[in-house]
Motif scaffolding. Structure first.
Motif, PDB file in Angstrom:
ATOM      1  N   SER A   1       3.077  -0.305   9.524  1.00 38.00           N
ATOM      2  CA  SER A   1       2.300   0.903   9.221  1.00 38.00           C
ATOM      3  C   SER A   1       1.492   0.753   7.923  1.00 38.00           C
ATOM      4  CB  SER A   1       3.215   2.127   9.121  1.00 38.00           C
ATOM      5  OG  SER A   1       4.050   2.020   7.985  1.00 38.00           O
ATOM      6  N   ARG A   2       1.850  -0.189   7.075  1.00 37.29           N
ATOM      7  CA  ARG A   2       1.081  -0.419   5.842  1.00 37.29           C
ATOM      8  C   ARG A   2      -0.324  -0.917   6.167  1.00 37.29           C
ATOM      9  NH1 ARG A   2       2.326   2.825   2.774  1.00 37.29           N
ATOM     10  NH2 ARG A   2       3.063   3.657   4.697  1.00 37.29           N
ATOM     11  N   LEU A   3      -0.512  -1.477   7.357  1.00 41.21           N
ATOM     12  CA  LEU A   3      -1.820  -2.004   7.744  1.00 41.21           C
ATOM     13  C   LEU A   3      -2.704  -0.939   8.380  1.00 41.21           C
ATOM     14  CD1 LEU A   3      -0.721  -5.389   9.325  1.00 41.21           C
ATOM     15  CD2 LEU A   3      -1.627  -4.975   7.022  1.00 41.21           C
ATOM     16  N   SER A   4      -2.099   0.163   8.798  1.00 39.60           N
ATOM     17  CA  SER A   4      -2.898   1.189   9.493  1.00 39.60           C
ATOM     18  C   SER A   4      -3.537   2.167   8.537  1.00 39.60           C
ATOM     19  CB  SER A   4      -2.038   1.938  10.485  1.00 39.60           C
ATOM     20  OG  SER A   4      -1.029   2.674   9.826  1.00 39.60           O
TER      21      SER A   4
ATOM     22  N   SER B   1       0.328   5.668  -0.021  1.00 38.65           N
ATOM     23  CA  SER B   1      -0.667   6.669   0.348  1.00 38.65           C
ATOM     24  C   SER B   1      -1.031   7.605  -0.794  1.00 38.65           C
ATOM     25  CB  SER B   1      -0.157   7.505   1.527  1.00 38.65           C
ATOM     26  OG  SER B   1       0.100   6.667   2.627  1.00 38.65           O
TER      27      SER B   1
ATOM     28  N   SER C   1      -4.866   6.421   1.446  1.00 43.55           N
ATOM     29  CA  SER C   1      -4.319   7.011   2.658  1.00 43.55           C
ATOM     30  C   SER C   1      -4.584   6.119   3.858  1.00 43.55           C
ATOM     31  CB  SER C   1      -4.959   8.384   2.890  1.00 43.55           C
ATOM     32  OG  SER C   1      -4.633   8.864   4.177  1.00 43.55           O
ATOM     33  N   GLY C   2      -3.662   6.116   4.785  1.00 50.38           N
ATOM     34  CA  GLY C   2      -3.848   5.386   6.027  1.00 50.38           C
ATOM     35  C   GLY C   2      -4.967   5.976   6.864  1.00 50.38           C
ATOM     36  N   LYS C   3      -5.415   7.165   6.517  1.00 51.61           N
ATOM     37  CA  LYS C   3      -6.512   7.813   7.239  1.00 51.61           C
ATOM     38  C   LYS C   3      -7.866   7.208   6.873  1.00 51.61           C
ATOM     39  CE  LYS C   3      -4.082  12.196   7.636  1.00 51.61           C
ATOM     40  NZ  LYS C   3      -4.059  13.612   7.281  1.00 51.61           N
TER      41      LYS C   3
ATOM     42  N   SER D   1     -10.573   4.456   6.684  1.00 48.38           N
ATOM     43  CA  SER D   1     -10.911   3.343   7.564  1.00 48.38           C
ATOM     44  C   SER D   1     -10.524   2.009   6.940  1.00 48.38           C
ATOM     45  CB  SER D   1     -12.410   3.354   7.858  1.00 48.38           C
ATOM     46  OG  SER D   1     -12.792   2.175   8.522  1.00 48.38           O
ATOM     47  N   THR D   2     -10.020   1.109   7.767  1.00 48.57           N
ATOM     48  CA  THR D   2      -9.655  -0.231   7.301  1.00 48.57           C
ATOM     49  C   THR D   2     -10.843  -0.910   6.628  1.00 48.57           C
ATOM     50  OG1 THR D   2      -8.053  -0.417   9.088  1.00 48.57           O
ATOM     51  CG2 THR D   2      -8.727  -2.463   8.044  1.00 48.57           C
TER      52      THR D   2
ATOM     53  N   ARG E   1       0.839  -1.196   0.000  1.00 51.00           N
ATOM     54  CA  ARG E   1       0.000   0.000   0.000  1.00 51.00           C
ATOM     55  C   ARG E   1       0.869   1.238   0.000  1.00 51.00           C
ATOM     56  NH1 ARG E   1      -1.577   3.854   3.445  1.00 51.00           N
ATOM     57  NH2 ARG E   1      -0.684   2.869   5.276  1.00 51.00           N
TER      58      ARG E   1
ATOM     59  N   ARG F   1     -11.053  -0.468   2.840  1.00 47.51           N
ATOM     60  CA  ARG F   1      -9.863  -0.777   2.046  1.00 47.51           C
ATOM     61  C   ARG F   1      -9.812  -2.271   1.738  1.00 47.51           C
ATOM     62  NH1 ARG F   1      -6.110   1.637   6.201  1.00 47.51           N
ATOM     63  NH2 ARG F   1      -4.890  -0.159   5.610  1.00 47.51           N
TER      64      ARG F   1
END
Length: 74
Positions: free
Chosen positions: A71-74, A9, A42-44, A46-47, A7, A50
Motif C-alpha cells: 500500500s506504500r506504493l499506491s 500520508s 497522501s496515497g490519493k 497521483s503516482t 511513505r 510523487r
C-alpha cells in the motif's frame, strides 16, 4: 542497487517504524540498502506526482525496491 521507499500520508505519522522494518528485512536477507527515499504524501496523490515515479524511471534490471507493505506504493 537496493532502494528503500518509505511513505507516510500525514505529518502525524512516523517514517522511523518503516525504516526499522526495512533494515531488519535487509539484514535478514543479506542486503545492504544503497538509497533511501522518503516522502510525506497522501496515497490519493497521483503516482506521477510523487518521488516513487522518479524511482521507477531510474531503476534498472536487477535493482531491488523494498517497501514495508504494498500500500506504500499506491
Amino acid at each position: 542497487m537496493v532502494i528503500a521507499y518509505l511513505r507516510v500520508s500525514t505529518e502525524k505519522q512516523f517514517l522511523e517504524n518503516q525504516k526499522e522494518e526495512i533494515v531488519r528485512f535487509a539484514e535478514k536477507n543479506n542486503l545492504s540498502v544503497d538509497k533511501c527515499c522518503t516522502e510525506t504524501v497522501s496515497g490519493k496523490v497521483s503516482t506521477r506526482n510523487r518521488k516513487i515515479s522518479r524511482i521507477f524511471k531510474t531503476m534498472k534490471r536487477g535493482d531491488i525496491l523494498i517497501v514495508t507493505e504494498i500500500s506504500r506504493l499506491s
